[in-house]
Design an enzyme around this catalytic site. Structure first.
Site, PDB file in Angstrom:
ATOM      1  N   SER A   1     -24.673 137.784  37.126  1.00  0.00           N
ATOM      2  CA  SER A   1     -25.708 137.586  36.119  1.00  0.00           C
ATOM      3  C   SER A   1     -26.468 138.868  35.774  1.00  0.00           C
ATOM      4  O   SER A   1     -25.871 139.862  35.375  1.00  0.00           O
ATOM      5  CB  SER A   1     -26.634 136.489  36.639  1.00  0.00           C
ATOM      6  OG  SER A   1     -27.646 136.213  35.751  1.00  0.00           O
TER       7      SER A   1
ATOM      8  N   ASP B   1     -28.946 137.842  29.190  1.00  0.00           N
ATOM      9  CA  ASP B   1     -28.723 138.536  30.459  1.00  0.00           C
ATOM     10  C   ASP B   1     -27.218 138.796  30.613  1.00  0.00           C
ATOM     11  O   ASP B   1     -26.434 138.515  29.708  1.00  0.00           O
ATOM     12  CB  ASP B   1     -29.314 137.750  31.643  1.00  0.00           C
ATOM     13  CG  ASP B   1     -28.514 136.502  31.960  1.00  0.00           C
ATOM     14  OD1 ASP B   1     -27.806 136.001  31.062  1.00  0.00           O
ATOM     15  OD2 ASP B   1     -28.598 136.009  33.103  1.00  0.00           O
TER      16      ASP B   1
ATOM     17  N   ALA C   1     -39.260 130.369  33.084  1.00  0.00           N
ATOM     18  CA  ALA C   1     -39.980 131.332  32.243  1.00  0.00           C
ATOM     19  C   ALA C   1     -39.072 132.486  31.834  1.00  0.00           C
ATOM     20  O   ALA C   1     -39.217 133.062  30.756  1.00  0.00           O
ATOM     21  CB  ALA C   1     -41.194 131.852  32.997  1.00  0.00           C
ATOM     22  N   ASN C   2     -38.075 132.791  32.682  1.00  0.00           N
ATOM     23  CA  ASN C   2     -37.188 133.917  32.379  1.00  0.00           C
ATOM     24  C   ASN C   2     -36.157 133.607  31.290  1.00  0.00           C
ATOM     25  O   ASN C   2     -35.322 134.442  30.964  1.00  0.00           O
ATOM     26  CB  ASN C   2     -36.488 134.391  33.654  1.00  0.00           C
ATOM     27  CG  ASN C   2     -35.702 133.280  34.316  1.00  0.00           C
ATOM     28  OD1 ASN C   2     -35.167 132.396  33.646  1.00  0.00           O
ATOM     29  ND2 ASN C   2     -35.631 133.296  35.642  1.00  0.00           N
TER      30      ASN C   2
ATOM     31  N   PRO D   1     -40.063 133.308  49.054  1.00  0.00           N
ATOM     32  CA  PRO D   1     -38.919 134.183  49.276  1.00  0.00           C
ATOM     33  C   PRO D   1     -37.914 134.018  48.142  1.00  0.00           C
ATOM     34  O   PRO D   1     -37.696 132.895  47.671  1.00  0.00           O
ATOM     35  CB  PRO D   1     -38.327 133.662  50.587  1.00  0.00           C
ATOM     36  CG  PRO D   1     -38.722 132.222  50.631  1.00  0.00           C
ATOM     37  CD  PRO D   1     -40.017 132.093  49.898  1.00  0.00           C
TER      38      PRO D   1
ATOM     39  N   GLY E   1     -34.362 133.584  46.403  1.00  0.00           N
ATOM     40  CA  GLY E   1     -33.105 132.980  46.833  1.00  0.00           C
ATOM     41  C   GLY E   1     -31.911 133.833  46.439  1.00  0.00           C
ATOM     42  O   GLY E   1     -30.778 133.513  46.784  1.00  0.00           O
ATOM     43  N   THR E   2     -32.156 134.916  45.701  1.00  0.00           N
ATOM     44  CA  THR E   2     -31.033 135.732  45.233  1.00  0.00           C
ATOM     45  C   THR E   2     -31.112 137.183  45.686  1.00  0.00           C
ATOM     46  O   THR E   2     -30.153 137.925  45.532  1.00  0.00           O
ATOM     47  CB  THR E   2     -30.952 135.737  43.687  1.00  0.00           C
ATOM     48  OG1 THR E   2     -32.186 136.260  43.180  1.00  0.00           O
ATOM     49  CG2 THR E   2     -30.700 134.361  43.127  1.00  0.00           C
TER      50      THR E   2
ATOM     51  N   ARG F   1     -41.170 137.311  46.531  1.00  0.00           N
ATOM     52  CA  ARG F   1     -41.757 137.488  45.192  1.00  0.00           C
ATOM     53  C   ARG F   1     -43.225 137.075  45.211  1.00  0.00           C
ATOM     54  O   ARG F   1     -43.593 136.063  45.831  1.00  0.00           O
ATOM     55  CB  ARG F   1     -41.023 136.622  44.175  1.00  0.00           C
ATOM     56  CG  ARG F   1     -39.580 137.007  43.983  1.00  0.00           C
ATOM     57  CD  ARG F   1     -39.022 136.420  42.684  1.00  0.00           C
ATOM     58  NE  ARG F   1     -37.571 136.422  42.689  1.00  0.00           N
ATOM     59  CZ  ARG F   1     -36.815 137.495  42.450  1.00  0.00           C
ATOM     60  NH1 ARG F   1     -37.381 138.656  42.197  1.00  0.00           N
ATOM     61  NH2 ARG F   1     -35.498 137.404  42.473  1.00  0.00           N
TER      62      ARG F   1
HETATM   63  C1  LIG Z   1     -38.745 134.489  39.459  1.00  0.00           C
HETATM   64  C2  LIG Z   1     -37.365 134.385  38.935  1.00  0.00           C
HETATM   65  O1  LIG Z   1     -37.130 134.743  37.776  1.00  0.00           O
HETATM   66  N1  LIG Z   1     -36.417 133.914  39.782  1.00  0.00           N
HETATM   67  C3  LIG Z   1     -35.017 133.794  39.385  1.00  0.00           C
HETATM   68  C4  LIG Z   1     -34.105 134.249  40.493  1.00  0.00           C
HETATM   69  O2  LIG Z   1     -34.323 133.426  41.607  1.00  0.00           O
HETATM   70  P1  LIG Z   1     -35.043 133.889  42.946  1.00  0.00           P
HETATM   71  O3  LIG Z   1     -34.816 132.769  43.903  1.00  0.00           O
HETATM   72  O4  LIG Z   1     -36.470 134.077  42.565  1.00  0.00           O
HETATM   73  O5  LIG Z   1     -34.431 135.199  43.339  1.00  0.00           O
HETATM   74  O6  LIG Z   1     -32.749 134.124  40.070  1.00  0.00           O
HETATM   75  C5  LIG Z   1     -32.356 132.754  39.807  1.00  0.00           C
HETATM   76  C6  LIG Z   1     -30.891 132.765  39.448  1.00  0.00           C
HETATM   77  O7  LIG Z   1     -30.633 133.468  38.289  1.00  0.00           O
HETATM   78  C7  LIG Z   1     -33.232 132.184  38.704  1.00  0.00           C
HETATM   79  O8  LIG Z   1     -32.887 130.839  38.517  1.00  0.00           O
HETATM   80  C8  LIG Z   1     -34.711 132.335  39.066  1.00  0.00           C
HETATM   81  O9  LIG Z   1     -35.534 131.928  38.027  1.00  0.00           O
HETATM   82 MG   LIG Z   2     -27.549 134.706  34.231  1.00  0.00          MG
END
Ligand SMILES: CC(=O)N[C@H]1[C@@H](OP(=O)(O)O)O[C@H](CO)[C@@H](O)[C@@H]1O
Ligand SMILES: [Mg+2]
Length: 546
Positions: free
Chosen positions: A65, A280, A376-377, A501, A503-504, A509
């Site tokens: 991604s 993206d 939001a993203n 925390p 997840g990716t 955060r």
């Molecule tokens: C704050 C933020 O934008 N977090 C993103 C990001 O996840 P995190 O778990 O925050 O790393 O990547 C995900 C997968 O693309 C998306 O679903 C999510 O919205």
């Molecule tokens: Mg993507």
């Protein structure tokens, strides 16, 4: 099916001894070259998943991604194009971490027993990848996994993530009342293109839409979509379309960069009056933006898209004269507070919070008659629950205006990729609404004003000590940290901040919003500093505004 060939193939893709893998928010994701064994094993598990679904086609997408070009990832897609059922994620992690080839086989046997799988069923898998340089290596590993279990496998090449979700749903619904479309790239372009033209034809034509494709797979694909639509209603110019040169993917461009930095991407010159959006790297997210008269940048993020779409659907349902069809909105804690107030107080629509990650939003949206969900993203879509489909089918229009509104709702349903958030389908949806309302991006932006917000990352020794509740807005561990965050937040008018925390990524955060930009930044960095000090921060202490 027998596991006889598994050890031989597995030996070709040994697991690195020092890495622990976890099927996270969006599947497995890490440095591409470290994923070979994992992708091979995902191939094996995809076969079992297909058999557990009586031979339905399971999707496997290789992509990371918006993450760095050196990263890669893999995720499984369930039969209706939705994310893998959560209870199987643990199998994925367990299989990915099996130390030896023999262990791989025993985990497979364990899954067969636990899920009571009939292994005589022919497994079917559809797979694809994005443009990343590690893609071919990982695709090879996947193909070995599929060959080891004699899977009936189809390669859909280099396409966007949502296109593969769409194809999986088409394959599994073909010939039924719920048939979703032609399972191909061309079928995708034709379905969404036709629905778009049905909705906009006869209206005044829009100006050029400038698309930042993040130098990813969205670039060639959106051009093919435009060729298929072949109409002045979809007049686009694609920027950041270099998928050949190494080192360009997602660098200073793309939806994640624009949303995180709240400024325009490199490679696009924005002028007042122009219309811009960014995808993206795998084209499942989209954000819009523009410059006002004085050249100031304004972002129209997932929350703005969600409110635009929810308003439009609510109004159409009302014009259709259908009284018992409720539109609802699902957001995450990252939604701007202004958007949540706007949905509740101005639109008077029900809204709920889900945990981060589209699978969580998707499940909550399924429970609504028409569920609009966006992170939001910019990742999200709309779901029409069977009760909504029934209400549309049984609607009894009393006037031509009501009949027209019902037809438009059907066409909108055809325009929306219900299997997953999709930059291209969402873009056509936004374009449709703007064309119908004859709105500029500035007019769309007038609905509400975002509170200043800031998203920061803190690197810590061990992010697994961070645990949350209340849709991830409250920390239950490390002990006492939430009280510290609450005490800081209380000092800022309209302040809101939470810590979770990722997840990716290997990071924690910190999100903050407050009445002014200065307060918001102060709040974000104070909370980030507290996290760093009290929970094993590594590297530099976040201190920009202190
Ligand atoms: C704050 C933020 O934008 N977090 C993103 C990001 O996840 P995190 O778990 O925050 O790393 O990547 C995900 C997968 O693309 C998306 O679903 C999510 O919205
Ligand atoms: Mg993507």
């Amino acid at each position: 099916m027998s596991f006889a060939k598994v050890p031989e193939y597995s030996a070709k893709h040994p697991k690195p001894a020092d890495i622990t893998y976890e099927y996270g928010t969006a599947g497995f994701r890490t440095i591409g070259e470290n994923l070979e064994s994992t992708v091979f094993r995902v191939g094996l598990l995809a076969a079992l998943r297909s058999q557990s679904k009586q031979g339905k086609v399971i999707g496997v997408m290789i992509t990371a991604s918006h993450n760095h070009e050196r990263d890669n990832g893999v995720k499984l897609i369930d039969p209706l194009g939705e994310m893998l059922q959560q209870s199987w994620e643990a199998y994925c992690s367990k299989l990915a971490n099996a130390a030896s080839d023999a262990d791989v086989q025993s985990v497979l046997e364990e899954v067969v027993r636990a899920e009571n799988i009939d292994t005589s069923i022919k497994a079917k898998v559809a797979y694809a990848r994005d443009t990343r340089p590690s893609g071919p290596l990982l695709q090879g590993a996947l193909e070995d996994g599929l060959a080891a279990l004699d899977v009936d496998a189809s390669n859909y090449g280099i396409i966007t993530t949502p296109q593969l979700h769409y194809i999986v749903r088409c394959l599994n619904t073909a010939g039924t009342a719920a048939a979703y479309g032609e399972p191909s790239e061309g079928g995708y372009n034709s379905k969404y293109g036709k629905a778009f033209l049905r909705l906009v034809e006869g209206k005044p034509k829009p100006t050029t839409l400038h698309i930042d494709a993040a130098n990813g797979v969205g670039a060639p694909q959106v051009r093919k979509l435009a060729q298929s639509i072949d109409s002045p209603y979809f007049n686009i110019e694609v920027h950041n379309h270099d998928t050949e040169t190494l080192g360009k993917l997602n660098i200073n461009c793309g939806a994640d960069h624009v949303k995180s930095n709240q400024h325009q991407p490199a490679g696009v010159t924005i002028v007042p009056g122009g219309r811009y959006c960014s995808f993206d790297g795998d084209a499942d997210r989209i954000v819009y933006y523009y410059a006002d008269e004085s050249g100031h940048f304004h972002l129209l993020d997932g929350d703005k898209i969600s409110t635009l779409v929810a308003t439009y659907l609510r109004d159409l349902v009302s014009e259709a004269g259908i009284t018992d069809l409720q539109v609802g909105v699902v957001q995450t804690a990252y939604a701007n507070g202004s958007s949540t107030s706007y949905i509740k107080d101005s639109l008077k629509l029900p809204t709920v919070f889900a945990k981060t990650g589209v699978k969580h939003l998707h499940h909550k949206a399924e429970k609504m008659a028409i569920g609009v969900y966006f992170e939001a993203n910019g990742h999200g879509t709309v779901l029409f629950n069977p009760s909504a489909v029934d209400a549309l089918t049984n609607a009894d229009p009393k006037t031509p205006a009501q009949a027209d509104a019902i037809q438009r709702l059907w066409a909108l349903r055809d325009l929306i990729n219900e299997s997953v958030g999709d930059a291209m389908s969402d873009m056509l949806l936004v374009e449709t609404i703007l064309i119908c309302k004859q709105w500029t991006l500035e007019q769309w932006d007038m609905a509400y004003t975002d509170l200043p917000s800031r998203l920061l990352k803190v690197i810590v020794n061990d992010r697994s000590i961070f645990q949350t509740t209340n849709a991830e807005q409250t920390l239950t561990s490390p002990e006492g940290l939430q009280d510290v965050v609450d005490a800081i937040v209380a000092k800022f008018p309209k302040g809101r901040s939470f810590v979770r925390p990722s997840g990716t990524e290997d990071a924690v955060r910190v999100y903050a919003e407050a009445a002014t930009r200065h307060d918001c930044d102060q709040l974000a960095y104070t909370v980030a500093g507290a996290v760093f000090d009290k929970a094993g921060g590594r590297g530099e202490r976040p201190a920009e505004f202190l």
